[in-house]
Design a protein around this motif. Sequence first.
Motif, short mmCIF file in Angstrom:
data_model
loop_
_atom_site.label_atom_id
_atom_site.label_comp_id
_atom_site.label_asym_id
_atom_site.label_seq_id
_atom_site.Cartn_x
_atom_site.Cartn_y
_atom_site.Cartn_z
N ASN A 28 3.53 -43.54 -14.96
CA ASN A 28 4.11 -43.16 -15.99
C ASN A 28 3.02 -43.26 -17.14
OD1 ASN A 28 7.29 -42.46 -15.90
ND2 ASN A 28 6.94 -44.32 -14.78
N VAL A 29 1.59 -43.25 -16.90
CA VAL A 29 0.52 -43.29 -18.04
C VAL A 29 -0.51 -42.14 -17.39
CG1 VAL A 29 -1.31 -44.57 -18.93
CG2 VAL A 29 1.04 -45.67 -18.31
N SER A 30 -0.99 -41.62 -18.32
CA SER A 30 -1.97 -40.39 -17.92
C SER A 30 -2.92 -40.36 -19.05
CB SER A 30 -1.25 -39.17 -18.02
OG SER A 30 -0.64 -38.72 -18.88
N LEU A 31 -4.08 -39.90 -18.69
CA LEU A 31 -5.25 -39.73 -19.79
C LEU A 31 -5.41 -38.10 -20.16
CD1 LEU A 31 -7.64 -40.63 -21.19
CD2 LEU A 31 -9.13 -40.63 -19.42
N GLU A 32 -5.29 -37.68 -21.26
CA GLU A 32 -5.36 -36.37 -21.46
C GLU A 32 -6.89 -36.48 -22.00
OE1 GLU A 32 -4.54 -34.00 -25.53
OE2 GLU A 32 -2.73 -34.53 -24.27
N VAL A 33 -7.56 -35.53 -21.27
CA VAL A 33 -9.08 -35.40 -21.43
C VAL A 33 -9.39 -34.14 -21.95
CG1 VAL A 33 -11.33 -35.25 -20.20
CG2 VAL A 33 -9.81 -36.59 -19.20
N ASN A 34 -9.84 -34.16 -23.19
CA ASN A 34 -10.35 -33.07 -24.06
C ASN A 34 -11.72 -32.81 -24.22
OD1 ASN A 34 -7.49 -32.33 -25.35
ND2 ASN A 34 -7.76 -34.46 -25.85
N GLY A 35 -12.40 -32.01 -23.52
CA GLY A 35 -13.76 -31.62 -23.40
C GLY A 35 -14.23 -32.41 -22.26
N SER A 36 -15.67 -33.16 -22.37
CA SER A 36 -16.32 -33.77 -21.45
C SER A 36 -16.18 -35.00 -21.30
CB SER A 36 -17.56 -33.12 -21.51
OG SER A 36 -18.48 -33.93 -20.26
N LEU A 37 -16.34 -35.92 -20.23
CA LEU A 37 -16.28 -37.22 -19.91
C LEU A 37 -17.91 -37.87 -20.09
CD1 LEU A 37 -13.23 -38.04 -17.85
CD2 LEU A 37 -13.52 -38.36 -20.53
N GLU A 38 -18.95 -36.92 -20.36
CA GLU A 38 -20.39 -37.39 -19.99
C GLU A 38 -20.87 -38.17 -21.03
OE1 GLU A 38 -22.82 -34.06 -19.77
OE2 GLU A 38 -21.72 -33.34 -21.54
N ASN A 39 -20.29 -38.40 -21.89
CA ASN A 39 -20.86 -39.25 -23.05
C ASN A 39 -20.75 -40.70 -22.86
OD1 ASN A 39 -21.68 -36.70 -24.47
ND2 ASN A 39 -19.88 -36.50 -25.55
N HIS A 53 -10.25 -38.28 -26.23
CA HIS A 53 -9.61 -38.33 -25.15
C HIS A 53 -8.33 -38.86 -25.68
CE1 HIS A 53 -12.81 -36.55 -23.39
NE2 HIS A 53 -13.66 -37.65 -23.47
N HIS A 54 -7.02 -38.78 -25.08
CA HIS A 54 -5.66 -39.58 -25.49
C HIS A 54 -4.94 -39.95 -24.31
CE1 HIS A 54 -6.61 -37.67 -29.45
NE2 HIS A 54 -6.76 -36.61 -28.92
N PHE A 55 -4.44 -41.33 -24.41
CA PHE A 55 -3.68 -41.66 -23.29
C PHE A 55 -2.10 -41.04 -23.67
CE2 PHE A 55 -7.12 -44.20 -23.00
CZ PHE A 55 -7.33 -44.63 -21.46
N ASN A 56 -1.19 -40.97 -22.56
CA ASN A 56 0.05 -40.62 -22.92
C ASN A 56 1.04 -41.65 -21.88
OD1 ASN A 56 2.36 -39.59 -23.86
ND2 ASN A 56 2.04 -37.70 -22.82
N ALA A 57 2.15 -41.91 -22.37
CA ALA A 57 3.29 -42.63 -21.43
C ALA A 57 4.41 -42.03 -21.69
CB ALA A 57 3.22 -44.05 -21.84
#
Length: 343
Positions: free
Chosen positions: A308-319, A264-268
């Motif tokens: 102005n900040v977001s989280l790019e979720v790739n796949g699942s956050l269950e781990n 998962h990646h953050f962006n601004a």
Amino acid sequence: MSESISAELDSPNIDSKNTNILPFEFRGKGFEYFKLWVVNALLTVLTLGIYSAWATVRNNRYLHANLYLNKTHFRYLATPMQILKGRVIAIIALAIYTAAIQFIPVLGAVLGIALLIAIPYFVNQSLAFDRRMTSYNNIQFRFSATYWQAVKAIILWPLLGIFTMGILYPKAFKEINAYLVNNSSYGKTQFQFSAKAWDYGKPALIAAAIMLVLGLIGFGVISAVPAFAALLPVIVLPAYLFLIIFAIVTLNNIFYRNLHIEEHHFNANFTMPGLFKVILINTLLTIVTLGLYLPAAKIRMIKYLAENVSLEVNGSLENFRAAPAQDVGALGEEMGQAFDFGV
């Protein structure tokens, strides 16, 4: 303590097979925070500073509780007594150090050296306490760095930046942020920082070039028309403000765009016009209200930063899993405030 981010999994916004953008949101209100600020200030004065520990906790709980990610807010877990104990010890240490400098200079020098040696330890402890007292979805954050890692990040690299007349400042910025991020974790999952020194070097060169060009233009104009020297502050102050805003926007964008946790990646997306608008409004209203707008100004700035900040979720956050409980006191944070050091 929850073993997974169940709220995230239940949300329709999360699809384990797709990429989803989760924006941060700050729901605090200026007048609400102003009332909290006034009560905290009055009670702190009436109790001769004792209430400041409770004020700190109330303040942090309000700010954390109004910061949302995917409809779930953060939490601040510290108690006033934890803050108060660390604060009392820090004040006593500061008093002893001050008295030693005044009345026993040799002892003061020894204590000063001991404090200098202890700074990396207290910075580590302060960051560990701050992270552990923050949670999201019942999972606490963590910070774990060695003494030597702190020495390199907060002492050696900044000194190298100074000794090289700023040439190694980009590398120093990168190392400080890598120290802050790579030693932080969400539960058992570690954050990663992928920025390179050149990511900081490019904007530094741009800023230096702007300063050089403005300096040459100003020198040329004043040399040609000496009477214009009186207008120098009118030119310098806007240029200085421009460079400050440029630095804030650039450094924040670099930080968040290189911040990762697992896949998962953050962006601004901070912009100079956006930040300038916030600073201008905050400054004007603070002056007009003789400082009473300061709490609302803080809320306005936090809102701008969050949106102005977001989280790019790739796949699942269950781990994500909670880390074992730790016992970290607030002494490091309070020592940092008492002796005016920290990151």
